[in-house]
Design a protein around this motif. Structure first.
Motif, short mmCIF file in Angstrom:
data_model
loop_
_atom_site.label_atom_id
_atom_site.label_comp_id
_atom_site.label_asym_id
_atom_site.label_seq_id
_atom_site.Cartn_x
_atom_site.Cartn_y
_atom_site.Cartn_z
N THR A 84 -31.07 22.58 48.19
CA THR A 84 -31.04 21.55 49.23
C THR A 84 -29.68 20.87 49.30
N ASP A 88 -25.25 20.50 54.04
CA ASP A 88 -25.92 19.46 54.81
C ASP A 88 -27.18 20.01 55.46
N ARG A 89 -28.21 19.18 55.46
CA ARG A 89 -29.50 19.59 56.02
C ARG A 89 -29.95 18.58 57.07
N SER A 90 -30.92 19.00 57.84
CA SER A 90 -31.52 18.07 58.81
C SER A 90 -32.48 17.14 58.08
N LYS A 91 -32.87 16.08 58.76
CA LYS A 91 -33.81 15.12 58.18
C LYS A 91 -35.12 15.81 57.81
N GLU A 92 -35.59 16.70 58.64
CA GLU A 92 -36.85 17.40 58.38
C GLU A 92 -36.75 18.28 57.14
N GLU A 93 -35.58 18.92 56.97
CA GLU A 93 -35.39 19.79 55.80
C GLU A 93 -35.35 18.97 54.51
N TYR A 94 -34.70 17.79 54.56
CA TYR A 94 -34.68 16.93 53.39
C TYR A 94 -36.09 16.43 53.05
N GLN A 95 -36.84 16.07 54.08
CA GLN A 95 -38.21 15.61 53.86
C GLN A 95 -39.06 16.71 53.23
N LYS A 96 -38.87 17.94 53.69
CA LYS A 96 -39.61 19.07 53.14
C LYS A 96 -39.24 19.30 51.68
N ALA A 97 -37.94 19.19 51.38
CA ALA A 97 -37.47 19.39 50.01
C ALA A 97 -38.02 18.30 49.08
N SER A 100 -41.62 18.84 48.28
CA SER A 100 -41.78 19.88 47.26
C SER A 100 -41.51 19.32 45.87
#
Length: 281
Positions: A84, A88-97, A100
């Motif tokens: 992660t 840089d990731r999107s907000k949704e990707e950070y939330q998913k990480a 987890s």
């Protein structure tokens, strides 16, 4: 002379006690056939040795279980976090990480709690901590845990004619210990079948609860069948099948503790079935 004859059984008892070391706590003194004070002393001593052996085994398996069980969620958390943060990731990707990581953290907390209970558990004198556990719920939970680990594990569960009365599905036990026993059998099946699907069958009959753990692995040689439940025994011939030789021993000890019995049927290169039976009393 008469005095020496009287003291001879006691001398023999003392000589046998001296043979007991930390590496042979399974040794038991001879109790004899005479129902006298020496017989009672030997019997009580053997009961004490049984208790000490169980405590010794629990301490060894605590370390083994801790290192094995804690490694998986910690590794997932580290790898997931590193991936992660690698870009840089999107907000949704950070939330998913983060979700987890949270899931693995909760899993880690549950494992630690269970291991602490195991470390404190007493196989012989822990009857005051017994709980009624529905074996079907425990097996469904184990299936979910195994199938979530990685794609390579597939635990198949089959239930047959389960009764409406939940008492017929329940076992009075320490739930942590019983889960470890069943989980050890499943783990053993996956290991010796090189992670081929494993089948767990649950059936409640007039004589009690039956659990069958079946794999399609290398099987067990007839000469080894009587030894698989002995401590530190391993019939492994391949490096990937190597283990501590404690899993089946612990499973056997825990199952017999709760008045169950376990047998094994196997055919070379065609698989193995462990049959656990908790009789109805």
């Amino acid at each position: 002379m008469d005095c020496q004859k009287i003291l001879l059984p006691l001398d023999l008892f003392i000589d046998q006690v001296k043979l007991i070391k930390s590496n042979n706590l399974h040794f038991r003194v001879k109790e004899g056939t005479n129902k006298d004070e020496i017989h009672l002393l030997a019997q009580n001593f053997n009961n004490l040795m049984e208790h000490l052996e169980q405590s010794f085994i629990l301490q060894k398996t605590f370390v083994a279980n801790a290192s094995h069980e804690l490694r998986t969620p910690i590794t997932r958390m580290i790898i997931g976090t590193e991936i992660t943060l690698s870009q840089d990731r999107s907000k949704e990707e950070y939330q998913k990480a983060l979700s987890s990581v949270l899931e693995d953290s909760e899993k880690l907390e549950n494992i630690i709690s269970s291991l602490l209970k195991l470390a404190q558990a007493d196989l012989e004198y822990g009857s005051s901590n017994l709980q009624k556990v529905r074996i079907d719920e425990m097996i469904w939970s184990l299936q979910q845990e195994w199938n979530k680990k990685t794609d390579k594990y597939q635990l198949l569960v089959e239930v047959k004619d389960l009764p409406m009365d939940e008492d017929l599905l329940s076992i009075a036990c320490n739930p942590t210990l019983l889960q470890i026993a069943i989980d050890n059998l499943i783990s053993n099946a996956f290991k010796f079948s090189d992670n081929q699907p494993v089948k767990c069958t649950l059936e409640v009959e007039d004589d009690g609860i039956h659990i069958l753990i079946t794999d399609t692995g290398v099987g067990i040689e007839p000469a080894d069948a009587d030894n698989v439940f002995k401590p530190f025994y391993s019939s492994s011939t391949k490096a990937e099948h190597a283990g501590s030789g404690m899993g089946l021993y612990m499973a056997h000890k825990i199952i017999t503790l709760y008045r169950g019995n376990i047998t094994v049927k196997s055919q070379k290169d065609q698989g193995t079935t462990f049959h656990v039976h908790f009789p109805r009393f």
